[in-house]
Write a protein that holds these residues in place. Structure first.
Motif, PDB file in Angstrom:
ATOM      1  N   LEU A  45      54.428  28.636  41.249  1.00  0.00           N
ATOM      2  CA  LEU A  45      54.338  29.170  42.493  1.00  0.00           C
ATOM      3  C   LEU A  45      53.688  28.877  43.510  1.00  0.00           C
ATOM      4  N   HIS A  63      48.462  36.021  32.840  1.00  0.00           N
ATOM      5  CA  HIS A  63      49.145  36.188  34.414  1.00  0.00           C
ATOM      6  C   HIS A  63      50.292  35.969  34.212  1.00  0.00           C
ATOM      7  N   HIS A  89      41.983  35.072  43.572  1.00  0.00           N
ATOM      8  CA  HIS A  89      42.680  34.481  43.595  1.00  0.00           C
ATOM      9  C   HIS A  89      42.582  33.101  44.904  1.00  0.00           C
ATOM     10  N   HIS A 105      52.190  40.262  41.281  1.00  0.00           N
ATOM     11  CA  HIS A 105      51.154  38.763  39.856  1.00  0.00           C
ATOM     12  C   HIS A 105      50.342  40.154  39.123  1.00  0.00           C
ATOM     13  N   HIS A 165      54.365  38.190  35.781  1.00  0.00           N
ATOM     14  CA  HIS A 165      55.114  38.752  36.118  1.00  0.00           C
ATOM     15  C   HIS A 165      55.846  39.735  36.281  1.00  0.00           C
TER      16      HIS A 165
END
Ligand SMILES: [Cu+2]
Length: 453
Positions: A373, A273, A390, A261, A275
């Protein structure tokens, strides 16, 4: 003679009653051979790749890819190969514009470590996964075998009692059935005292006890390389290096539906954000368009196999004019991706847990949020010293099944978080709706606690 027959019937009835009442031993885990969801920012797309559990080897491997609304449609090529092997041609997978899911079936022919190759024509993500072998623990085999034997012996005893000339065979067979049930039940009961089922070694696909034996893995060093230009999409190359050996880190496990992440914080308060996709052992890549010139900090959250979650960061520069992000504003109501978001975050004190909530509406309460997610919502926090948090949404009335295609979440998403430090903190609430990830930035002030911490 009559009394013997009576005794015989009692034995058989007892065995039958035991067999009926004992029931199967409770199922274990669900981790091994479960569906694997992996978020992947591949090129200009934000995808979720779902590798379905493999039922038999050799056999089919079902792969579904969820495309997000802001990602263009188009064609991907997906293929599977054992680790350190090149895949065959694979299958084409057509993604539609506007988000949605597409799937295909590949073949796997052996247990062990595999890679799913997902190619968009420019970039190839190599997603590691494991085809597990037979991991039935010994006690379960005893339990299953015991019940099976008891059933067979019971039938034989009944047959012998009905058609046999002597009384002793059914008595012996019935007694055997009772003993088999006792063995099965004992194994089932004792299993609760056994250590938990072995983890699956990602290198071999076979059970391993390494996770329970391994000490925490060494720290990961994150090396970031990029030539970013404000307003242009370019790649950020990330290398993960073992802090102990200096070798590439290639033992990441999927946690919270991603291998890595990545939170990118821009100099003007920008937030992303992402990946990154694994392109080679220890190497990840993500395409990123900075809104501003200046130094960007990339924070990577990852989990090593046999180790814990690590948060590592690096800096990447971007050329171009400095552009400030609009001021986020405090709690209250604001527009958010075609919805209104009402943010609740009051009486925040450092060191004390607080409930932070976002409630979504579009004239009526929104009840079709999708999990992203694997969770109903996400909250990323950045403290005055740059520390990142997070936080995952609490399961509750708004909890939804963790499958992105099920839109039943909302209107309220709640988080519990303890701010470590007083001062101004930036928050980003993230939810998904209509295959679009909606980010709501908020700024809050956290008071120092009474005792001055
Ligand atoms: Cu993430």
């Amino acid at each position: 003679m009559r009394s013997i027959r009576r005794a015989l019937l009692v034995v058989i009835a007892t065995a039958a009653a035991l067999l009926a009442s004992a029931g199967p031993a409770s199922a274990h885990g669900g981790v091994v051979g479960a569906d694997l969801r992996v978020a992947a920012s591949l090129g200009e797309r934000e995808l979720t790749v779902i590798i379905r559990r493999v039922g038999a080897v050799p056999g089919p491997l079902r792969v579904d890819v969820v495309n997000h609304a802001d990602s263009p449609g188009g064609t991907l090529r997906v293929a599977a190969a054992p680790q350190n092997n090149l895949p065959g041609a694979g299958n084409e997978l057509r993604l539609t514009d506007g988000g949605g899911s597409a799937g295909t079936a590949l073949d796997v022919d052996r247990i062990g470590a595999w890679e799913l190759w997902v190619d968009d024509g420019r970039e190839t993500a190599r997603i590691p996964f494991v085809v597990p072998g037979d991991v039935t623990p010994a006690w379960e085999r005893v339990t299953t075998g015991g019940y099976t034997a008891a059933g067979g012996l019971l039938l034989a005893a009944l047959a012998a009692a009905a058609f046999g000339r002597w009384s002793w065979p059914p008595l012996v067979l019935g007694g055997g059935a009772a003993a088999a049930v006792v063995a099965a039940v004992t194994a089932g009961l004792l299993s609760s005292g056994l250590p938990v089922e072995a983890e699956i070694d990602p290198a071999t696909g076979l059970p391993s006890t390494a996770r329970t034996q391994a000490a925490a893995r060494p720290h990961v060093d994150l090396l970031a390389d990029a030539a970013l230009v404000a307003g242009q999409r370019s790649p950020i190359d990330l290398r993960l290096v073992d802090g102990g050996t200096g070798r590439p880190v290639d033992d990441l496990v999927v946690h919270h539906d991603a291998l890595v992440h990545l939170v990118v914080l821009g100099p003007g308060g920008q937030f992303a954000h992402l990946h990154p996709v694994r392109t080679a052992p220890g190497e990840f890549r993500v395409w990123f368009r900075p809104a501003s010139g200046g130094e960007h900090r990339v924070h990577a959250e990852l989990e090593r196999w046999g180790g814990g979650v690590q948060l590592v960061d690096a800096a990447v520069p971007a050329t171009g004019p400095a552009v400030p992000e609009p001021v986020a504003g405090g709690p209250g109501e604001r527009d958010a991706g075609g919805m209104t978001a009402r943010i609740e975050a009051s009486d925040l004190v450092a060191g004390e847990p607080s409930v932070l909530a976002a409630e979504f509406g579009d004239g009526a309460p929104v009840r079709d949020l999708q999990p992203w997610l694997g969770m109903a919502g996400h909250l990323i926090t950045a403290g005055p010293d740059g520390t990142l948090g997070h936080v995952h949404a609490m399961a509750g009335a708004s909890a939804v099944t963790p499958d992105e295609t099920v839109a039943a979440g909302g209107p309220r998403v709640e988080f519990v978080y303890t701010f470590a430090t007083p001062g101004r903190h930036r928050l980003w609430f993230q939810v998904e709706r209509d295959y679009r990830v909606v980010t709501v930035p908020v700024e809050v002030d956290v008071a120092a606690s009474e005792d001055g911490s």
